[in-house]
Write an enzyme that holds these catalytic residues in place. Structure first.
Site, PDB file in Angstrom:
ATOM      1  N   GLY A  15       0.854  -1.195   0.000  1.00 25.46           N
ATOM      2  CA  GLY A  15       0.000   0.000   0.000  1.00 25.46           C
ATOM      3  C   GLY A  15       0.886   1.238   0.000  1.00 25.46           C
ATOM      4  O   GLY A  15       0.526   2.273   0.562  1.00 25.46           O
ATOM      5  N   ASP A 179      -2.877   0.139  16.806  1.00 26.73           N
ATOM      6  CA  ASP A 179      -3.916   1.064  17.260  1.00 26.73           C
ATOM      7  C   ASP A 179      -3.140   2.349  17.468  1.00 26.73           C
ATOM      8  O   ASP A 179      -2.379   2.461  18.435  1.00 26.73           O
ATOM      9  CB  ASP A 179      -4.542   0.581  18.575  1.00 26.73           C
ATOM     10  N   HIS A 180      -3.281   3.300  16.551  1.00 24.17           N
ATOM     11  CA  HIS A 180      -2.337   4.426  16.597  1.00 24.17           C
ATOM     12  C   HIS A 180      -2.494   5.267  17.866  1.00 24.17           C
ATOM     13  O   HIS A 180      -1.608   6.016  18.226  1.00 24.17           O
ATOM     14  CB  HIS A 180      -2.409   5.274  15.320  1.00 24.17           C
ATOM     15  N   HIS A 242      -9.744   2.437  19.782  1.00 22.65           N
ATOM     16  CA  HIS A 242      -9.125   3.534  20.536  1.00 22.65           C
ATOM     17  C   HIS A 242      -9.783   3.790  21.900  1.00 22.65           C
ATOM     18  O   HIS A 242      -9.098   3.951  22.905  1.00 22.65           O
ATOM     19  CB  HIS A 242      -9.161   4.836  19.731  1.00 22.65           C
TER      20      HIS A 242
HETATM   21  C1  BG6 Z   1      -8.978   6.489  12.925  1.00 22.33           C
HETATM   22  C2  BG6 Z   1     -10.386   6.496  12.406  1.00 22.33           C
HETATM   23  O1  BG6 Z   1      -8.672   5.236  13.492  1.00 22.33           O
HETATM   24  O2  BG6 Z   1      -8.826   7.504  13.902  1.00 22.33           O
HETATM   25  C3  BG6 Z   1     -10.740   7.852  11.857  1.00 22.33           C
HETATM   26  O3  BG6 Z   1     -10.527   5.521  11.395  1.00 22.33           O
HETATM   27  C4  BG6 Z   1     -10.470   8.934  12.862  1.00 22.33           C
HETATM   28  O4  BG6 Z   1     -12.099   7.898  11.444  1.00 22.33           O
HETATM   29  C5  BG6 Z   1      -9.060   8.808  13.425  1.00 22.33           C
HETATM   30  O5  BG6 Z   1     -10.615  10.183  12.217  1.00 22.33           O
HETATM   31  C6  BG6 Z   1      -8.834   9.773  14.561  1.00 22.33           C
HETATM   32  O6  BG6 Z   1      -7.486   9.767  14.892  1.00 22.33           O
HETATM   33  P1  BG6 Z   1      -6.805  11.014  15.571  1.00 22.33           P
HETATM   34  O7  BG6 Z   1      -5.400  10.594  15.836  1.00 22.33           O
HETATM   35  O8  BG6 Z   1      -6.904  12.156  14.603  1.00 22.33           O
HETATM   36  O9  BG6 Z   1      -7.594  11.287  16.816  1.00 22.33           O
END
Ligand code: BG6
Length: 500
Positions: A15, A179-180, A242
């Protein structure tokens, strides 16, 4: 590998022409490179499009230049990149990829270490993992790791199926599920705030905490992701991963050691203690919303149902508020309220821990009721903590007045916090899976969330849209707390003030 050792690896990004690679992965790798955190490395960009190495290198360069202020050593950096045009279903394409990988392994002396990063449409995750094994790419003399982006399935069943597919090629400890939020500095700080301070941990229970509120609000709408979001909605997109991860970090018991296994097993125990809400009870614990049109900063914004690739009668939720109960000794009786949504008033993620009132208010003579103590953890965009206390008003009266003590991360350190992806990539390269989700966490989160989506599917929802763009969700989200005698702490009045 210890904290100071620098990793060596070949990273294959599937990707590589996509949004995530360009916005996050290339700039994060560049940061790691610039900080001298990478030892020997090479990257193969893998994608369907046909590109020459030179064109791909230029793309990487452009993406770094548009994200970073510096371009130092950029040509040297991109010399580590190659491109492979790929067909994910064709074995001969994997064989060619393997040949390129071996060549780079020799050229850059990468010890046979390979990271496969799947930053692409989830429907191909399983197929790719199976081919990697079948076509020999996982047959290496160093380590092999799979990094996999969300969504990890769209319910428990599909997640199990996907897990089974990837487990044919990788063992659980070789799988890094992103999971960022776990890469965010202040999410990682939750554990430190809790377990490194004598003043918080003794109070961190149902005797002293009345409720915990987690808000993750966004101003943006669904943008160009309508096709994905229609099937996902806020529950699967944000709550399953999250929001539940933040709940787990806030509620877990202190691990006996700060190791990956110990931390993960404490988080799993929280997820196992979540009170399962099913059937009609879902209406008592969860509220869903969908944004209508509205005017934000003078701009007229469309309703969700009028966005691109969205069904004009869509019943997909763009907002969720919920009350979670953790049925264990520490948390019995303490609600964890969560809310998240798109097209809300502000973009921010905050956690408010509200402490119980003191047993007797000596300051009742004043008109004002005494404000409760709050500990606010600012995850983003500000990063820091604020403690809300009561102190004496200046002057002759003995009245109490609320005061705030704040620590702002950026203000103190004077530097930008590393991007979540930079930390996560580095962790994966060093073999530290603590900030990635274990399969047990994924499975428990899906089974909790599936109950809610099943109940919603069976309820006829006719009142969408039910909040205007630019608002903090529907009225019912406020009522959810009001019936327990609480209210959402307004996110806009809790800004971090720097200490200096
Ligand atoms: C992602 C979602 O995991 O997290 C998005 O798929 C969302 O829809 C995003 O906008 C939010 O991430 P952050 O870091 O901007 O709070």
């Amino acid at each position: 590998m210890n904290q100071t050792e620098k990793p060596t690896a070949l990273i294959m990004i599937f990707g590589a022409t996509g949004d995530l690679a360009n916005r996050k992965l290339f700039p994060s790798l560049y940061q790691l490179y610039q900080k001298g955190n990478l030892d020997r490395f090479a990257v193969i960009g893998v994608a369907r499009r046909s590109l020459t190495d030179e064109q791909f290198k230029q793309n990487v360069k452009d993406s770094v230049l548009s994200a970073e202020n510096s371009s130092e050593n950029i040509d040297e950096f991109i010399s580590h990149f190659s491109y492979h045009s790929h067909d994910v279903t064709d074995s001969s394409s994997y064989t060619a990829l393997n040949q390129l990988a071996e060549e780079l392994d020799n050229r850059f002396k990468l010890n046979g270490n390979r990271i496969f990063y799947l930053a692409m449409a989830p429907e191909f995750f399983g197929t790719i993992a199976e081919h990697l094994k079948k076509d020999g790419l996982t047959n290496v003399k160093g380590f092999k790791r799979l990094v996999i982006e969300k969504p990890f399935g769209h319910d428990l069943e599909s997640a199990k199926k996907l897990n089974k597919q990837i487990r044919t090629a990788f063992s659980e400890n070789e799988i890094y599920r992103i999971d960022h939020y776990l890469g965010k500095e202040m999410v990682q700080n939750i554990e430190v705030i809790r377990f490194a301070n004598a003043m918080f941990e003794p109070l961190w229970n149902n005797r002293y905490i009345s409720n915990i509120q987690i808000t993750s609000s966004e101003v943006l709408g669904v943008e160009e992701r309508g096709r994905y979001y229609e099937k996902s909605g806020a529950l699967r997109d944000m709550v399953q991963n999250h929001m539940l991860q933040m709940v787990a970090l806030l509620a877990m018991e202190p691990p006996i050691r700060l190791t990956t296994d110990e931390i993960r097993s404490e988080k799993v125990r929280v997820l196992r203690s979540l009170r399962q809400v099913t059937g009609e009870d879902v209406g008592k614990y969860f509220v869903r919303g969908q944004y209508g049109e509205g005017v934000v900063n003078g701009e007229q914004l469309p309703a969700y149902r009028n966005e691109d690739m969205v069904d004009p009668e869509s019943t997909t939720e763009t907002f969720v508020a919920g009350k979670l109960m953790i049925d264990n000794f520490r948390w019995a009786g303490v609600p964890f309220y969560i809310r998240t949504g798109k097209r809300m008033l502000t973009k921010q993620t905050k956690i408010v821990i509200q402490f119980k009132d003191i047993p007797m208010n000596l300051y009742y003579q004043t008109e004002q009721t005494l404000a409760p103590n709050l500990l606010v953890i600012h995850i983003q965009p500000e990063e820091g903590i604020t403690l809300h206390l009561n102190a004496k008003k200046f002057g002759q009266s003995l009245d109490a007045t609320p005061v705030k003590m704040s620590f702002a991360n950026k203000g103190i350190n004077g530097m930008n916090t590393p991007e979540a992806y930079e930390l996560l990539l580095f962790d994966c390269m060093r073999g530290d899976a603590t900030n990635f989700t274990h399969w047990d966490e994924v499975a428990l989160s899906w089974s909790f969330v599936d109950n809610i989506s099943n109940a919603w599917r069976n309820m006829k929802e006719t009142s969408f849209p039910n909040y205007e763009s630019g608002k903090m969700g529907p009225q019912a989200a406020h009522e959810l707390l009001e019936k327990d005698g609480f209210h959402w702490w307004p996110v806009t009045t809790l800004d971090v003030e720097t200490c200096n």
